[in-house]
Design a protein around this motif. Structure first.
Motif, mmCIF file in Angstrom:
data_model
loop_
_atom_site.group_PDB
_atom_site.id
_atom_site.type_symbol
_atom_site.label_atom_id
_atom_site.label_comp_id
_atom_site.label_asym_id
_atom_site.label_seq_id
_atom_site.Cartn_x
_atom_site.Cartn_y
_atom_site.Cartn_z
ATOM 1 N N ASP A 1 1.295 3.881 -6.839
ATOM 2 C CA ASP A 1 2.140 3.250 -5.818
ATOM 3 C C ASP A 1 2.850 4.354 -5.027
ATOM 4 O O ASP A 1 3.820 4.929 -5.480
ATOM 5 N N THR A 2 2.329 4.624 -3.836
ATOM 6 C CA THR A 2 2.892 5.715 -3.036
ATOM 7 C C THR A 2 3.864 5.215 -1.972
ATOM 8 O O THR A 2 4.429 6.014 -1.235
ATOM 9 N N ASN A 3 4.057 3.915 -1.880
ATOM 10 C CA ASN A 3 4.981 3.354 -0.889
ATOM 11 C C ASN A 3 6.313 2.953 -1.511
ATOM 12 O O ASN A 3 7.080 2.206 -0.914
ATOM 13 N N LEU A 4 6.577 3.442 -2.679
ATOM 14 C CA LEU A 4 7.766 3.064 -3.438
ATOM 15 C C LEU A 4 8.943 3.962 -3.071
ATOM 16 O O LEU A 4 8.797 5.179 -2.975
ATOM 17 N N ARG B 1 4.391 12.447 -3.022
ATOM 18 C CA ARG B 1 3.787 13.001 -1.805
ATOM 19 C C ARG B 1 2.466 13.708 -2.114
ATOM 20 O O ARG B 1 1.512 13.641 -1.328
ATOM 21 N N ALA B 2 2.375 14.380 -3.256
ATOM 22 C CA ALA B 2 1.134 15.064 -3.642
ATOM 23 C C ALA B 2 0.014 14.050 -3.892
ATOM 24 O O ALA B 2 -1.139 14.288 -3.504
ATOM 25 N N ILE B 3 0.352 12.924 -4.491
ATOM 26 C CA ILE B 3 -0.649 11.877 -4.708
ATOM 27 C C ILE B 3 -1.162 11.366 -3.365
ATOM 28 O O ILE B 3 -2.367 11.169 -3.178
ATOM 29 N N ASN C 1 -3.412 14.007 -1.839
ATOM 30 C CA ASN C 1 -4.701 14.052 -2.544
ATOM 31 C C ASN C 1 -5.586 12.877 -2.147
ATOM 32 O O ASN C 1 -6.799 13.038 -1.971
ATOM 33 N N ALA C 2 -4.991 11.700 -2.009
ATOM 34 C CA ALA C 2 -5.773 10.525 -1.587
ATOM 35 C C ALA C 2 -6.321 10.733 -0.178
ATOM 36 O O ALA C 2 -7.482 10.405 0.099
ATOM 37 N N GLN D 1 -10.272 11.058 0.903
ATOM 38 C CA GLN D 1 -10.833 10.228 1.971
ATOM 39 C C GLN D 1 -11.545 11.097 2.998
ATOM 40 O O GLN D 1 -12.649 10.774 3.441
ATOM 41 N N THR D 2 -10.947 12.221 3.349
ATOM 42 C CA THR D 2 -11.562 13.139 4.316
ATOM 43 C C THR D 2 -12.867 13.711 3.762
ATOM 44 O O THR D 2 -13.874 13.793 4.477
#
Length: 135
Positions: free
Chosen positions: A83-86, A109-111, A114-115, A119-120
């Motif tokens: 959960d990166t929007n927490l 922020r690192a997660i 990395n995501a 994706q890139t």
């Protein structure tokens, strides 16, 4: 590098130092050779004061340390689950709890980075595979 203020540790130290001072005062009072009636009354008052101070210490620890750590533990588990929007609580605090909260934000922020990087890489691999099929 900004080190956090040790305000929680300072509060705990003050509480336990006060308790130790009271204990020493009680020992001195009892060893001063007071009469039994006066000694019992003062000993009771002293014991009551120590109990009240201990309860205050427990409340300070619960409010300043235990509750925030429980909240940060829940947030850490959610960040670890992806959960990166927490919103991370307690980041504005200038003590150890705030430092811990800010460090969780770094991991969050690192997660996210990395995501985005994954994706890139996947998009680049798909583009390469598409170009190879076109040849």
């Amino acid at each position: 590098m900004n080190l956090p203020k040790l305000s929680i540790a300072a509060k705990l130290y003050a509480i336990f130092a006060s308790m130790a001072s009271l204990a020493l005062a009680g020992i001195a009072l009892l060893s001063s050779g007071m009469g039994v009636a006066t000694g019992n009354l003062e000993l009771t008052a002293f014991a009551l004061l120590v109990v009240v101070l201990a309860v205050v210490g427990v409340l300070v620890i619960a409010r300043a340390v235990v509750r925030p750590l429980a909240a940060i533990t829940r947030v850490t588990e959610q960040v670890a689950a992806g959960d990166t929007n927490l919103a991370i609580p307690f980041t504005e605090r200038s003590d150890e709890i705030g430092a811990l909260a800010r460090s969780i934000g770094v991991f969050q922020r690192a997660i996210t980075r990395n995501a985005e990087l994954n994706q890139t890489v996947l998009q680049d691999a798909d583009a390469r595979a598409h170009r190879q099929q076109m040849m």
